[in-house]
Scaffold this motif. Structure first.
Motif, mmCIF file in Angstrom:
data_model
loop_
_atom_site.group_PDB
_atom_site.id
_atom_site.type_symbol
_atom_site.label_atom_id
_atom_site.label_comp_id
_atom_site.label_asym_id
_atom_site.label_seq_id
_atom_site.Cartn_x
_atom_site.Cartn_y
_atom_site.Cartn_z
ATOM 1 N N VAL A 132 -13.466 -1.697 -14.498
ATOM 2 C CA VAL A 132 -13.694 -0.411 -15.159
ATOM 3 C C VAL A 132 -13.100 0.729 -14.334
ATOM 4 C CG1 VAL A 132 -15.444 1.249 -15.910
ATOM 5 C CG2 VAL A 132 -15.765 -1.193 -16.352
ATOM 6 N N LEU A 133 -13.324 0.702 -13.023
ATOM 7 C CA LEU A 133 -12.771 1.747 -12.151
ATOM 8 C C LEU A 133 -11.255 1.810 -12.250
ATOM 9 C CD1 LEU A 133 -14.790 1.543 -8.787
ATOM 10 C CD2 LEU A 133 -14.885 3.337 -10.509
ATOM 11 N N PHE A 134 -10.613 0.655 -12.191
ATOM 12 C CA PHE A 134 -9.157 0.621 -12.196
ATOM 13 C C PHE A 134 -8.583 0.982 -13.567
ATOM 14 C CE2 PHE A 134 -9.598 -1.130 -8.084
ATOM 15 C CZ PHE A 134 -8.354 -1.074 -7.459
ATOM 16 N N SER A 135 -9.290 0.638 -14.622
ATOM 17 C CA SER A 135 -8.778 0.960 -15.963
ATOM 18 C C SER A 135 -8.756 2.463 -16.204
ATOM 19 C CB SER A 135 -9.625 0.269 -17.035
ATOM 20 O OG SER A 135 -10.914 0.852 -17.125
ATOM 21 N N LYS A 136 -9.611 3.186 -15.519
ATOM 22 C CA LYS A 136 -9.693 4.640 -15.699
ATOM 23 C C LYS A 136 -8.839 5.404 -14.689
ATOM 24 C CE LYS A 136 -14.391 4.420 -17.579
ATOM 25 N NZ LYS A 136 -13.980 4.766 -18.949
ATOM 26 N N ALA A 137 -8.256 4.705 -13.728
ATOM 27 C CA ALA A 137 -7.476 5.358 -12.676
ATOM 28 C C ALA A 137 -6.122 5.833 -13.186
ATOM 29 C CB ALA A 137 -7.283 4.404 -11.503
ATOM 30 N N THR A 138 -5.701 7.006 -12.732
ATOM 31 C CA THR A 138 -4.382 7.525 -13.097
ATOM 32 C C THR A 138 -3.312 6.859 -12.233
ATOM 33 O OG1 THR A 138 -4.433 9.310 -11.459
ATOM 34 C CG2 THR A 138 -5.447 9.764 -13.610
ATOM 35 N N ALA A 139 -2.054 7.068 -12.617
ATOM 36 C CA ALA A 139 -0.949 6.495 -11.850
ATOM 37 C C ALA A 139 -0.950 7.028 -10.424
ATOM 38 C CB ALA A 139 0.380 6.801 -12.535
#
Length: 228
Positions: A167-174
């Motif tokens: 979940v954390l990584f899916s919401k992270a920007t580039a």
């Protein structure tokens, strides 16, 4: 001797243009080279969109997997070059790559001859091959981070941890993923600021926003459990 073997499958690679697929493959080769220098891994790219990575120090498995995840999510593929309704390319921007860590023995491992065989790579490959479902015009992705071993207690232990990291990584920007990658590759914030051409305060802000402290604790927890 137990290894962590990571299998990875680029999300929606068949929906990317030939040029973008080649660009992704070139970046993955660079990634594997950098991981080899930092973690002494053996990695290989298969057909440009599938990778296999043997991590001799099994406790580094999650750190290497998350480095791969953050690196791929930071690859600059412009979604505007694709149809707005193309959900598959959006999934690439959100998830980047699906990764499975297989933990166990290898019956044969010869990097010089490109031989990887045994329990660990079987487990990681099985997780990757069984987790994507296609529904006509859209790809359905339930999870993109997996752990598999013969120890069911370990599997149950890591499953919720990886789900939260997902979940954390899916919401992270580039940009946040760029910072995450460099942190996972053991760079200090002042070094990251120089590499990215931004202020150290900006690096710290990106780290805080993406939940670096929780990610770092998860990596250390994985190391502790696997090292027992």
């Amino acid at each position: 001797m137990n290894y962590s073997v990571i299998s990875g499958d680029i999300v929606s690679s068949t929906s990317l243009s030939n040029a973008d697929n080649q660009f992704v493959a070139e970046n993955l080769k660079r990634l594997l080279s950098e991981l080899t220098r930092e973690f002494n891994i053996y990695g290989r790219l298969i057909k440009g969109d599938y990778l296999e990575c043997v991590v001799p120090n099994a406790a580094d498995g999650l750190q290497v997997a998350l480095a791969i995840k953050s690196f791929v999510k930071a690859i600059p593929i412009d979604a505007k070059n694709y149809k707005e309704h193309d959900n598959r390319v959006k999934q690439f921007k959100i998830h980047g790559i699906r990764l499975a860590i297989g933990y166990g023995e290898l019956s044969r491992f010869n990097p010089e001859e490109g031989i990887i065989d045994g329990e660990a790579i079987y487990l990681s490959g099985r997780e990757i091959s069984g987790e994507t479902t296609y529904n006509k015009e859209r790809i359905v992705i339930k999870n993109t981070l997996f752990f598999a071993s013969k120890n069911e207690d370990l599997n149950k232990n890591f499953q919720p941890l990886l789900a939260l990291l997902d979940v954390l990584f899916s919401k992270a920007t580039a940009r946040q993923c760029e910072v995450l990658y460099l942190k996972l590759m053991k760079n200090q914030e002042d070094e990251i600021a120089k590499q990215l051409g931004i202020g150290q305060s900006a690096v710290n802000q990106h780290s805080t926003s993406v939940g670096w402290n929780a990610i770092d604790e998860a990596v250390n927890y994985f190391k502790m459990v696997i090292s027992k």
